[in-house]
Design a protein around this motif. Structure first.
Motif, short mmCIF file in Angstrom:
data_model
loop_
_atom_site.label_atom_id
_atom_site.label_comp_id
_atom_site.label_asym_id
_atom_site.label_seq_id
_atom_site.Cartn_x
_atom_site.Cartn_y
_atom_site.Cartn_z
N THR A 7 -1.55 2.72 -5.83
CA THR A 7 -2.95 2.91 -5.45
C THR A 7 -3.76 1.78 -6.06
OG1 THR A 7 -2.73 5.33 -5.37
CG2 THR A 7 -4.95 4.43 -5.62
N ASP A 43 0.84 -1.20 0.00
CA ASP A 43 0.00 0.00 0.00
C ASP A 43 0.87 1.24 0.00
OD1 ASP A 43 0.64 0.75 2.77
OD2 ASP A 43 -0.51 -1.03 3.31
N ARG A 44 0.22 2.38 -0.03
CA ARG A 44 0.95 3.65 -0.19
C ARG A 44 1.69 4.07 1.07
NH1 ARG A 44 -4.15 7.82 -0.66
NH2 ARG A 44 -4.96 7.58 1.46
N SER A 103 -5.31 0.24 -0.88
CA SER A 103 -4.36 1.33 -0.69
C SER A 103 -4.39 1.89 0.73
CB SER A 103 -4.66 2.45 -1.68
OG SER A 103 -4.47 2.00 -3.01
#
Length: 575
Positions: free
Chosen positions: A183, A173-174, A187
């Motif tokens: 994304t 994930d970010r 995310s």
């Protein structure tokens, strides 16, 4: 040429960046899986995609650029993203962006070979990445589906497989540290459950213990002691033993350390586990109900009077048959012999029941404890108890059927004698034959005797066959209920009820926006399987009983007096 772009709804709010996914050239389709946003270095992006391609076995690549247009000052960023097409060099290079102040999106694809591609028609298909990721697509039944539907289903399988196999891509994930920021549908953070993880950790020693205990039980069941005649005969005939063996196989499959090779086998394990859990829960509820308010004692006290009542009814029936039943004139000598013979059997049976009456409550008390093994085990015990309690009716049926069958075959053989025929045993056919006068005289006498005795025998056979069929129908209903609990895929049905998208039979497309000169925007929605189809696909195998013969064959056997066993086990061979 029509270019189809499958775009995840979760990426609509992503910042400007690169579109990562898989290009399916045979379908001229692009499946977008994630958006890589700033900051990133092209070399690190290529290295990351190469690693993920090796891990997921999906041909991942940078398909184009995504621009979230908000202000005019971002035009330089748009040009920069367009120039990235020369670095990643994917053909075609897809450019997606939101139009400022408009609900429409712009979608374009540039090809290195631009011959005729100016007239390409772009279709933008939105899909729920989480639902497609967790769904299992079931192709249409080829028997009832047309060729066109089969082709469309194969195209959808490629899209679903691409998303499903990219699970490792969605684990990042970010918020993770690293050169690449993604994304996608996870995310905001990878989904996790502490309870699930604790259950996974606890299941390992539990499975080891269950496997050890099951190995001991299987060793006892496979011992040579149980292969001898009395025990092997009881094991093969009692429904309780069959059901216990069936549940033992389920426990072995559930507690196996071997990982399920595919989603279907995993679903089968889940169905077995939930079926076993529901079965045991219902059995425990039944056991708790039986041991409340001394219901076991009341049941034991009611069994002996019930047996006496049934015996009295049978005695009244036999007295009626020994008289002039329905005004029919029977052969009195044979009628009296058969009636007294059957009355003596009833007397023996009632004496046996009264001899066992002091122990009935204790037997029922211990039998009730077996309900903790499952409701199906309790029902199987009830079926066996019914078979034992009506054993005298079965004996009456066998006596009557054998006597009636002997007379039918005797009459048919003597009828062939009158016509100058005989049955050839070696060639299994009727051949011509010449008989002398003595043979014809003896045959005539025997034919006359059997013919005049047939109505008396046929009446007894008819009455006891009807009683036997009544008992068989009751046992058959119990077997059908046991079969339903054993084979019904509870987990799949609950999954269809709570998360219908997990079991997909196909998709449907809804038009979101359509305007000349703009890309067609569609929303892909999952069509769930029907409940009937779910039960048909995930129905568990069972040892269940089923009719051995067709209705025509069954009626023929009843007519000629052959013994019938309408319910038999699948493991047995048919005659």
């Amino acid at each position: 040429m029509v270019l189809k772009i499958f775009f995840p709804i979760c990426c609509s709010a992503a910042e400007s960046g690169l579109l990562v996914g898989r290009w399916i050239p045979e379908q001229n389709s692009a499946v977008i899986l994630a958006v890589i946003h700033f900051p990133f270095i092209p070399g690190q992006v290529k290295q990351y995609l190469s690693e993920m391609q090796h891990a997921t076995q999906v041909k991942l690549s940078v398909l184009g650029s995504w621009t979230k247009t908000k202000q005019a000052k971002e035009e330089s960023l748009d040009r920069f993203l367009e120039d990235l097409g020369t670095i990643f060099s994917h053909d075609p290079w897809i450019q997606l962006s939101k139009e400022k102040g408009s609900k429409f999106w712009s979608c374009s694809a540039s090809w290195k070979d631009s011959n005729g591609n100016e007239e390409d028609e772009n279709i933008l298909v939105y899909y729920d990445q989480r639902k497609v990721m967790l769904s299992q697509l079931h192709p249409q039944d080829p028997v009832v589906s047309s060729d066109q539907k089969t082709v469309e289903a194969s195209k959808l399988v490629a899209v679903f497989d691409t998303v499903a196999k990219s699970k490792l891509l969605f684990m990042k994930d970010r918020y993770d540290e690293g050169p690449v920021k993604l994304t996608h549908w996870q995310s905001e953070g990878v989904e996790a459950s502490i309870i699930v993880e604790l259950l996974k950790q606890a299941s390992v020693p539990a499975c080891m213990l269950i496997t050890f205990l099951l190995s001991l039980v299987c060793g006892v069941c496979k011992s040579r002691v149980l292969t001898f005649w009395p025990l092997s005969f009881i094991w093969s005939k009692l429904s309780t033993c069959e059901q216990l063996g069936h549940r033992l196989q389920h426990l072995q499959i559930i507690s196996s350390k071997r990982k399920a090779p595919n989603q279907t086998q995993l679903m089968r394990k889940a169905n077995m586990f939930l079926s076993l859990l529901i079965d045991m829960t219902l059995g425990i509820l039944l056991m708790s109900w039986l041991y409340q308010k001394n219901r076991i004692g009341h049941l034991a006290n009611a069994l002996v009077p019930m047996a006496d009542h049934v015996a009295q009814q049978l005695q009244d029936l036999l007295q009626w048959l020994m008289g002039v039943p329905a005004g029919l004139k029977m052969n009195r000598a044979l009628d009296q012999v058969l009636g007294r013979f059957f009355l003596y059997h009833i007397h023996l049976w009632i004496s046996y029941i009264h001899l066992m009456s002091p122990f009935i409550e204790m037997i029922l008390w211990h039998v009730g404890l077996s309900a903790c093994l499952g409701l199906t085990v309790a029902l199987s015990i009830v079926s066996d108890i019914i078979a034992l309690m009506t054993f005298h009716i079965y004996c009456f049926y066998v006596y009557g059927a054998r006597l009636y069958c002997l007379k039918i075959y005797g009459l048919s053989s003597l009828w062939r004698l009158f016509r100058g025929k005989k049955w050839n045993v070696l060639r299994q056919r009727v051949d011509s034959c010449s008989y002398d006068l003595d043979q014809l005289f003896i045959g005539t006498l025997l034919f006359t005797i059997l013919l005049f005795l047939l109505p008396t025998t046929a009446l007894y056979y008819l009455v006891f066959t009807l009683l036997r069929l009544l008992v068989v129908i009751v046992q058959g209903l119990i077997h059908l209920l046991v079969d339903l609990i054993n084979s019904l895929p509870f987990y799949s049905v609950i999954l269809r009820l709570c998360r219908s998208y997990r079991l997909a039979s196909g998709v449907k497309f809804r038009v979101l926006e359509q305007e000349a000169g703009k890309p067609l925007r569609l929303l892909m929605q999952i069509n769930p399987l029907t409940y009937g189809r779910v039960v048909q696909l995930y129905k568990l195998p069972t040892y269940s009983c089923y009719p051995k013969d067709s209705w025509g064959s069954l009626c023929k056997k009843l007519l000629v007096g052959e013994l019938i066993y309408p319910w038999k086990h699948k493991g047995e061979k048919q005659d």
